[in-house]
Design a protein around this motif. Sequence first.
Motif, PDB file in Angstrom:
ATOM      1  N   PHE A 100      41.004  41.147  39.946  1.00 17.45           N
ATOM      2  CA  PHE A 100      39.659  41.086  40.495  1.00 17.45           C
ATOM      3  C   PHE A 100      38.724  40.501  39.454  1.00 17.45           C
ATOM      4  O   PHE A 100      38.819  40.808  38.272  1.00 17.45           O
ATOM      5  N   TRP A 150      31.131  43.369  41.925  1.00 14.96           N
ATOM      6  CA  TRP A 150      32.196  44.226  41.428  1.00 14.96           C
ATOM      7  C   TRP A 150      31.971  44.675  39.984  1.00 14.96           C
ATOM      8  O   TRP A 150      32.098  45.847  39.665  1.00 14.96           O
ATOM      9  N   THR A 155      38.765  49.647  49.759  1.00  9.17           N
ATOM     10  CA  THR A 155      40.136  49.198  49.527  1.00  9.17           C
ATOM     11  C   THR A 155      40.448  49.138  48.040  1.00  9.17           C
ATOM     12  O   THR A 155      41.496  49.611  47.599  1.00  9.17           O
ATOM     13  N   ARG A 156      39.537  48.590  47.248  1.00  7.08           N
ATOM     14  CA  ARG A 156      39.766  48.473  45.805  1.00  7.08           C
ATOM     15  C   ARG A 156      39.851  49.834  45.129  1.00  7.08           C
ATOM     16  O   ARG A 156      40.626  50.020  44.201  1.00  7.08           O
ATOM     17  N   ARG A 184      26.080  44.545  50.027  1.00  9.42           N
ATOM     18  CA  ARG A 184      26.996  43.809  49.163  1.00  9.42           C
ATOM     19  C   ARG A 184      26.954  44.394  47.762  1.00  9.42           C
ATOM     20  O   ARG A 184      25.929  44.904  47.317  1.00  9.42           O
ATOM     21  N   MET A 216      39.169  38.341  50.933  1.00  9.46           N
ATOM     22  CA  MET A 216      39.573  39.458  50.115  1.00  9.46           C
ATOM     23  C   MET A 216      40.663  38.999  49.151  1.00  9.46           C
ATOM     24  O   MET A 216      41.447  38.128  49.460  1.00  9.46           O
ATOM     25  N   GLN A 217      40.714  39.610  47.979  1.00  9.35           N
ATOM     26  CA  GLN A 217      41.653  39.234  46.943  1.00  9.35           C
ATOM     27  C   GLN A 217      43.073  39.638  47.324  1.00  9.35           C
ATOM     28  O   GLN A 217      43.304  40.642  47.975  1.00  9.35           O
ATOM     29  N   ASP A 252      32.957  39.010  41.534  1.00  6.83           N
ATOM     30  CA  ASP A 252      33.228  39.095  42.971  1.00  6.83           C
ATOM     31  C   ASP A 252      32.084  39.817  43.675  1.00  6.83           C
ATOM     32  O   ASP A 252      31.613  40.856  43.216  1.00  6.83           O
ATOM     33  N   LYS A 294      36.594  54.475  53.951  1.00  5.57           N
ATOM     34  CA  LYS A 294      35.322  53.759  54.118  1.00  5.57           C
ATOM     35  C   LYS A 294      34.157  54.741  54.066  1.00  5.57           C
ATOM     36  O   LYS A 294      33.112  54.436  53.503  1.00  5.57           O
ATOM     37  N   ILE A 316      31.429  41.790  47.025  1.00  2.61           N
ATOM     38  CA  ILE A 316      32.280  42.435  48.023  1.00  2.61           C
ATOM     39  C   ILE A 316      31.462  43.286  48.989  1.00  2.61           C
ATOM     40  O   ILE A 316      30.315  43.642  48.719  1.00  2.61           O
ATOM     41  N   THR A 317      32.078  43.618  50.108  1.00  5.42           N
ATOM     42  CA  THR A 317      31.476  44.506  51.101  1.00  5.42           C
ATOM     43  C   THR A 317      31.894  45.943  50.799  1.00  5.42           C
ATOM     44  O   THR A 317      32.794  46.185  49.986  1.00  5.42           O
ATOM     45  N   GLU A 331      35.575  46.500  51.513  1.00  9.84           N
ATOM     46  CA  GLU A 331      36.391  45.947  50.430  1.00  9.84           C
ATOM     47  C   GLU A 331      36.353  46.864  49.204  1.00  9.84           C
ATOM     48  O   GLU A 331      37.357  47.033  48.514  1.00  9.84           O
TER      49      GLU A 331
END
Length: 68
Positions: free
Chosen positions: A8, A54, A21-22, A51, A1-2, A12, A27, A14-15, A18
Amino acid sequence: MQQDSKPFSETDVITVPELATRLKVSKFQAYEMVSIHGCPVYELGGERQKRIIWGDFLNWFRSHYVRQ
């Protein structure tokens, strides 16, 4: 993770956690968002194997959510 100090990258991969979070959302909200038809999510087999690229997500997000 960044780390917060680095920007960013558009490339990228990401899941969903993640992504949450961004976007600073739960969730649950992130999983709801990626379930919307047309959301650029790649399924690698199973609910927890999603996945997101971004940059693709940002383009989709900007076109589907109104800026206030």
